[in-house]
Motif scaffolding. Structure first.
Motif, short mmCIF file in Angstrom:
data_model
loop_
_atom_site.label_atom_id
_atom_site.label_comp_id
_atom_site.label_asym_id
_atom_site.label_seq_id
_atom_site.Cartn_x
_atom_site.Cartn_y
_atom_site.Cartn_z
N ARG A 166 0.83 -1.21 0.00
CA ARG A 166 0.00 0.00 0.00
C ARG A 166 0.86 1.25 0.00
NH1 ARG A 166 -3.28 -2.81 3.50
NH2 ARG A 166 -2.27 -1.91 5.32
N HIS A 167 1.94 1.22 0.76
CA HIS A 167 2.80 2.39 0.88
C HIS A 167 3.51 2.70 -0.45
CE1 HIS A 167 5.38 5.32 2.79
NE2 HIS A 167 6.40 4.75 2.19
N SER A 168 3.85 1.67 -1.21
CA SER A 168 4.64 1.89 -2.42
C SER A 168 3.81 1.90 -3.71
CB SER A 168 5.73 0.83 -2.52
OG SER A 168 5.17 -0.46 -2.57
N THR A 169 2.49 1.79 -3.61
CA THR A 169 1.63 1.79 -4.80
C THR A 169 1.13 3.20 -5.07
OG1 THR A 169 0.93 -0.48 -4.37
CG2 THR A 169 -0.45 0.82 -5.84
N PRO A 170 1.43 3.75 -6.25
CA PRO A 170 0.93 5.09 -6.57
C PRO A 170 -0.57 5.06 -6.82
CG PRO A 170 2.05 4.15 -8.46
CD PRO A 170 2.22 3.18 -7.33
N PRO A 171 -1.21 6.23 -6.77
CA PRO A 171 -2.65 6.27 -7.08
C PRO A 171 -2.90 5.80 -8.52
CG PRO A 171 -1.87 8.40 -6.27
CD PRO A 171 -0.67 7.54 -6.45
N ARG A 172 -4.05 5.20 -8.74
CA ARG A 172 -4.42 4.73 -10.08
C ARG A 172 -4.68 5.94 -10.98
NH1 ARG A 172 -8.56 1.82 -8.83
NH2 ARG A 172 -7.22 0.11 -8.21
N ALA A 173 -4.28 5.83 -12.22
CA ALA A 173 -4.52 6.89 -13.19
C ALA A 173 -6.03 7.08 -13.38
CB ALA A 173 -3.86 6.54 -14.52
N GLU A 174 -6.46 8.31 -13.52
CA GLU A 174 -7.89 8.60 -13.65
C GLU A 174 -8.47 8.13 -14.98
OE1 GLU A 174 -8.75 12.68 -12.82
OE2 GLU A 174 -7.71 12.63 -10.89
N ASN A 202 1.33 -18.06 -1.17
CA ASN A 202 0.92 -17.71 0.19
C ASN A 202 0.99 -16.23 0.49
OD1 ASN A 202 3.61 -17.13 0.70
ND2 ASN A 202 3.95 -18.86 2.02
N MET A 203 1.52 -15.43 -0.42
CA MET A 203 1.63 -13.99 -0.21
C MET A 203 1.07 -13.25 -1.42
SD MET A 203 3.25 -13.63 2.72
CE MET A 203 4.10 -12.10 2.79
N GLY A 204 0.50 -12.10 -1.15
CA GLY A 204 0.02 -11.24 -2.21
C GLY A 204 -1.44 -11.49 -2.56
N ASN A 205 -2.05 -10.46 -3.14
CA ASN A 205 -3.45 -10.54 -3.55
C ASN A 205 -3.71 -9.44 -4.57
OD1 ASN A 205 -3.97 -8.07 -2.10
ND2 ASN A 205 -4.24 -9.26 -0.22
N LEU A 206 -4.94 -9.22 -4.91
CA LEU A 206 -5.25 -8.20 -5.91
C LEU A 206 -4.78 -6.81 -5.48
CD1 LEU A 206 -8.87 -9.23 -6.98
CD2 LEU A 206 -6.72 -9.65 -8.18
N ASP A 207 -4.88 -6.51 -4.20
CA ASP A 207 -4.50 -5.18 -3.74
C ASP A 207 -3.00 -5.00 -3.62
OD1 ASP A 207 -7.17 -4.29 -3.58
OD2 ASP A 207 -7.39 -5.23 -1.61
N THR A 208 -2.27 -6.04 -3.24
CA THR A 208 -0.81 -5.88 -3.12
C THR A 208 -0.16 -5.73 -4.48
OG1 THR A 208 -0.42 -8.28 -3.13
CG2 THR A 208 -0.67 -7.21 -0.98
N HIS A 209 -0.81 -6.17 -5.53
CA HIS A 209 -0.23 -6.06 -6.87
C HIS A 209 -1.05 -5.14 -7.77
CE1 HIS A 209 2.11 -9.32 -5.30
NE2 HIS A 209 2.92 -9.17 -6.33
N ASP A 210 -1.82 -4.25 -7.17
CA ASP A 210 -2.59 -3.27 -7.94
C ASP A 210 -1.63 -2.30 -8.59
OD1 ASP A 210 -5.10 -2.19 -8.80
OD2 ASP A 210 -4.93 -0.65 -7.27
#
Length: 86
Positions: A30-38, A78-86
């Motif tokens: 979450r900390h390293s994911t930039p906002p999604r492009a509009e 065992n690690m990661g999901n849709l949000d961790t790799h958004d």
């Protein structure tokens, strides 16, 4: 890169359980994911028993359709999901 590594180390957990490691990994992501492009539309779906996330440009689809990129993240099952790799 040094700042990313330092921040990742700060967010780690001393606990060794899977739930604690997953929570730390999600904090780092979450900390390293930039906002999604509009100009990008996103929707979540389920294909069989697999959760998927679909991204498309927010404009009319070309007659031939959009090109496709299928991304399957690592994580040792065992690690990661849709949000961790958004």
């Amino acid at each position: 890169m040094q700042a990313f590594v330092a921040e990742s180390e700060r967010m780690q957990t001393p606990e060794s359980g899977l739930a604690a490691r997953r929570a730390a990994y999600e904090r780092i992501s979450r900390h390293s994911t930039p906002p999604r492009a509009e100009d990008v539309l996103m929707r979540d779906a389920c294909v069989g028993a697999i959760d998927v996330r679909v991204y498309c440009p927010a404009e009319d689809q070309p007659a031939a359709g959009w090109p496709v990129l299928l991304y399957l993240h690592g994580g040792g099952w065992n690690m990661g999901n849709l949000d961790t790799h958004d």
